[in-house]
Design a protein around this motif. Structure first.
Motif, PDB file in Angstrom:
ATOM      1  N   VAL A 225       0.827  -1.210   0.000  1.00  0.00           N
ATOM      2  CA  VAL A 225       0.000   0.000   0.000  1.00  0.00           C
ATOM      3  C   VAL A 225       0.859   1.257   0.000  1.00  0.00           C
ATOM      4  N   TYR A 226       1.962   1.229   0.766  1.00  0.00           N
ATOM      5  CA  TYR A 226       2.790   2.429   0.911  1.00  0.00           C
ATOM      6  C   TYR A 226       3.901   2.535  -0.133  1.00  0.00           C
ATOM      7  N   ALA A 227       3.888   1.658  -1.128  1.00  0.00           N
ATOM      8  CA  ALA A 227       4.806   1.825  -2.252  1.00  0.00           C
ATOM      9  C   ALA A 227       4.483   3.134  -2.964  1.00  0.00           C
ATOM     10  N   LYS A 228       5.492   3.785  -3.488  1.00  0.00           N
ATOM     11  CA  LYS A 228       5.339   5.136  -4.045  1.00  0.00           C
ATOM     12  C   LYS A 228       4.210   5.235  -5.064  1.00  0.00           C
ATOM     13  N   ASP A 229       4.155   4.308  -6.021  1.00  0.00           N
ATOM     14  CA  ASP A 229       3.146   4.407  -7.077  1.00  0.00           C
ATOM     15  C   ASP A 229       1.730   4.298  -6.525  1.00  0.00           C
ATOM     16  N   ASN A 230       1.534   3.446  -5.520  1.00  0.00           N
ATOM     17  CA  ASN A 230       0.204   3.320  -4.931  1.00  0.00           C
ATOM     18  C   ASN A 230      -0.186   4.556  -4.141  1.00  0.00           C
ATOM     19  N   GLN A 231       0.764   5.126  -3.424  1.00  0.00           N
ATOM     20  CA  GLN A 231       0.482   6.365  -2.703  1.00  0.00           C
ATOM     21  C   GLN A 231       0.134   7.491  -3.667  1.00  0.00           C
TER      22      GLN A 231
ATOM     23  N   GLN B 194       8.067   9.948   2.081  1.00  0.00           N
ATOM     24  CA  GLN B 194       9.039  10.888   1.557  1.00  0.00           C
ATOM     25  C   GLN B 194       9.215  10.780   0.050  1.00  0.00           C
ATOM     26  N   ASP B 195       9.273   9.556  -0.483  1.00  0.00           N
ATOM     27  CA  ASP B 195       9.507   9.436  -1.919  1.00  0.00           C
ATOM     28  C   ASP B 195       8.327   9.972  -2.730  1.00  0.00           C
ATOM     29  N   ALA B 196       7.100   9.689  -2.292  1.00  0.00           N
ATOM     30  CA  ALA B 196       5.931  10.191  -3.006  1.00  0.00           C
ATOM     31  C   ALA B 196       5.818  11.712  -2.861  1.00  0.00           C
ATOM     32  N   PHE B 197       6.121  12.231  -1.661  1.00  0.00           N
ATOM     33  CA  PHE B 197       6.055  13.677  -1.432  1.00  0.00           C
ATOM     34  C   PHE B 197       7.068  14.405  -2.318  1.00  0.00           C
ATOM     35  N   THR B 198       8.282  13.865  -2.390  1.00  0.00           N
ATOM     36  CA  THR B 198       9.320  14.487  -3.208  1.00  0.00           C
ATOM     37  C   THR B 198       8.922  14.502  -4.676  1.00  0.00           C
ATOM     38  N   GLU B 199       8.374  13.395  -5.145  1.00  0.00           N
ATOM     39  CA  GLU B 199       7.975  13.346  -6.554  1.00  0.00           C
ATOM     40  C   GLU B 199       6.826  14.293  -6.841  1.00  0.00           C
ATOM     41  N   MET B 200       5.825  14.315  -5.974  1.00  0.00           N
ATOM     42  CA  MET B 200       4.664  15.154  -6.234  1.00  0.00           C
ATOM     43  C   MET B 200       5.018  16.641  -6.185  1.00  0.00           C
TER      44      MET B 200
ATOM     45  N   GLY C  57       5.992  19.083 -12.210  1.00  0.00           N
ATOM     46  CA  GLY C  57       5.258  20.235 -12.736  1.00  0.00           C
ATOM     47  C   GLY C  57       3.776  19.998 -12.890  1.00  0.00           C
ATOM     48  N   ARG C  58       3.358  18.730 -12.912  1.00  0.00           N
ATOM     49  CA  ARG C  58       1.928  18.439 -13.042  1.00  0.00           C
ATOM     50  C   ARG C  58       1.154  18.769 -11.768  1.00  0.00           C
ATOM     51  N   HIS C  59       1.866  19.037 -10.673  1.00  0.00           N
ATOM     52  CA  HIS C  59       1.193  19.266  -9.389  1.00  0.00           C
ATOM     53  C   HIS C  59       1.524  20.645  -8.809  1.00  0.00           C
TER      54      HIS C  59
END
Length: 423
Positions: free
Chosen positions: A329-335, A349-355, A359-361
């Motif tokens: 569930v907590y894998a980056k792509d699922n988050q 942290q990884d999902a927050f950094t990507e988001m 530029g899409r967000h």
């Protein structure tokens, strides 16, 4: 009967063969563990229901973990508390619940500590401020799932009609803007103040923070009737409610209808979370966002960080299976998939950094910035559930009646509830 007595060996062989046949057919089922997940619904209708997300996650997880099934139940926010309580009372405890709080379940000794059901990698990937907010007496039980903060939304078209060139940064600027809107744009509520049950704790805390106060201090003591808070609600009463710059009875106004009024062009300003971005854009509202206005003379105000939680129940003894599922569930792509679907912010942290780097967000970056100095509800206090309910029921009276009396009543009830649950 005589034949049975005379042929024990043959019957034993037949029984063994039958047992082996049954084992071959159902041995996998006998070893399969089913996890029961009850999750809150973040959608506005069946088309946007969280059911779709969880069904997809469950099926993909099951395909890689043939010994574990996931039984998903998605329940609306107004009913999920009762549904979980009914399951527990009926001896059918869920394994996982994703909702808005956890401390009451900790007090009932129903939950695994987070460290028991999160892999080391998943724990290390959690944003520290949220992990800390999930603690009760120094042990983390609440597992953050999604987060958000709040900003001021304003209708640019209404502002132009009223001759307002920029969003308010202070309370007095907000009042002045509201007065212009009332005078020049009839039929529009200048400021939406939802102090009804759905949003009262958040809206109250936003105002107390922007006035230099809060609902509780850094060590968890309630400060509902502080001098700062009395001044804040007194200001709201005098400057917005009595002057009819908001709804006549804010204590009866819930977040959902106020959000709907904003998307219909009937409210000019309100505090909102990221979901309102999508709602306003879909309604083709010409809107802008800005930091929450603060009390005049206050150099800097804290922001409200809101988190929803996952919690793992220990009644069924499925700790290892829960750990495997939560790692998935907590894998980056699922988050990211969930956060993008509902315009919410990640807690990993990884999902927050990507988001925040994507530029899409761009529209979410302002909310992410608010989390850097955010204050949270006292999630870890088992009394918070009842205190929150009392705030939902009564805080509206602080802007239509005697603010001091209402806040003192809420404070007294909070202190008594905290003492009761801590015995």
């Amino acid at each position: 009967m005589n034949r049975r007595a005379q042929a024990p060996t043959r019957l034993l062989g037949t029984a063994l063969a039958g047992a082996l046949l049954l084992t071959g057919c159902s041995g996998q089922d006998d070893k399969t563990v089913t996890l029961k997940l009850v999750a809150a619904d973040y959608g506005e209708d069946s088309a946007t229901s969280s059911r779709q997300y969880w069904d997809d996650v469950a099926r993909r997880f099951e395909s890689g973990n043939p010994g574990i099934k996931v039984d998903v139940e998605v329940v609306g926010w107004t009913d999920i508390g009762k549904r979980v309580a009914d399951l527990v009372a009926g001896g059918r405890s869920p394994d996982l619940v994703q909702t808005g709080g956890f401390a009451d379940q900790v007090a009932a000794d129903r939950l695994y500590p987070a460290a028991d059901v999160l892999s080391l990698d998943t724990q290390a990937n959690m944003m520290e401020s949220f992990s800390h907010a999930g603690q009760v007496l120094g042990t983390q039980y609440g597992i953050p799932f999604v987060s958000s903060s709040r900003v001021l939304f304003y209708n640019k078209a209404v502002f132009r009609q009223a001759g307002i060139s920029q969003p308010p940064a202070t309370w007095n600027e907000l009042r002045q803007a509201a007065e212009k809107i009332k005078a020049k744009v009839p039929g529009v509520v200048p400021y939406g103040l939802p102090l009804g049950p759905e949003e009262a704790p958040a809206e109250s805390m936003l105002w107390t923070l922007s006035g230099g106060g809060s609902l509780s201090d850094d060590v968890g003591n309630y400060t509902i009737d502080s001098t700062q808070n009395q001044a804040t609600f007194g200001w709201l009463k005098t400057n917005l409610v009595d002057t009819r710059l908001t709804y006549p009875e804010p204590g009866r106004m819930n977040r959902t209808p106020v959000f709907t009024d904003f998307t219909a062009g009937k409210v000019a300003m309100l505090n909102g979370h990221p979901t309102l971005l999508r709602m306003a854009a879909n309604a083709k509202v010409d809107f802008g966002t800005a930091p929450i206005p603060r009390k005049d003379g206050l150099a800097k105000a804290g922001s409200l960080g809101v988190a929803d939680w996952m919690m793992a129940f220990k009644a069924n003894g499925h700790r290892n299976e829960i750990r495997k599922f939560l790692s998935f569930v907590y894998a980056k792509d699922n988050q990211l998939k969930f956060d993008e679907a509902y315009n919410l912010l990640p807690v990993t942290q990884d999902a927050f950094t990507e988001m925040t780097g994507d530029g899409r967000h761009e529209d979410l970056k302002q909310f992410a910035a608010g989390l850097t100095n955010a204050s949270f509800y006292p999630f870890g206090d088992p009394a918070w559930v009842e205190v929150s309910n009392r705030i939902k029921a009564g805080i509206g009276g602080a802007v239509t009646g005697d603010a001091k009396q209402v806040l003192e009543g809420l404070q007294d009830a909070a202190v008594k509830e905290a003492a009761r649950v801590r015995k």
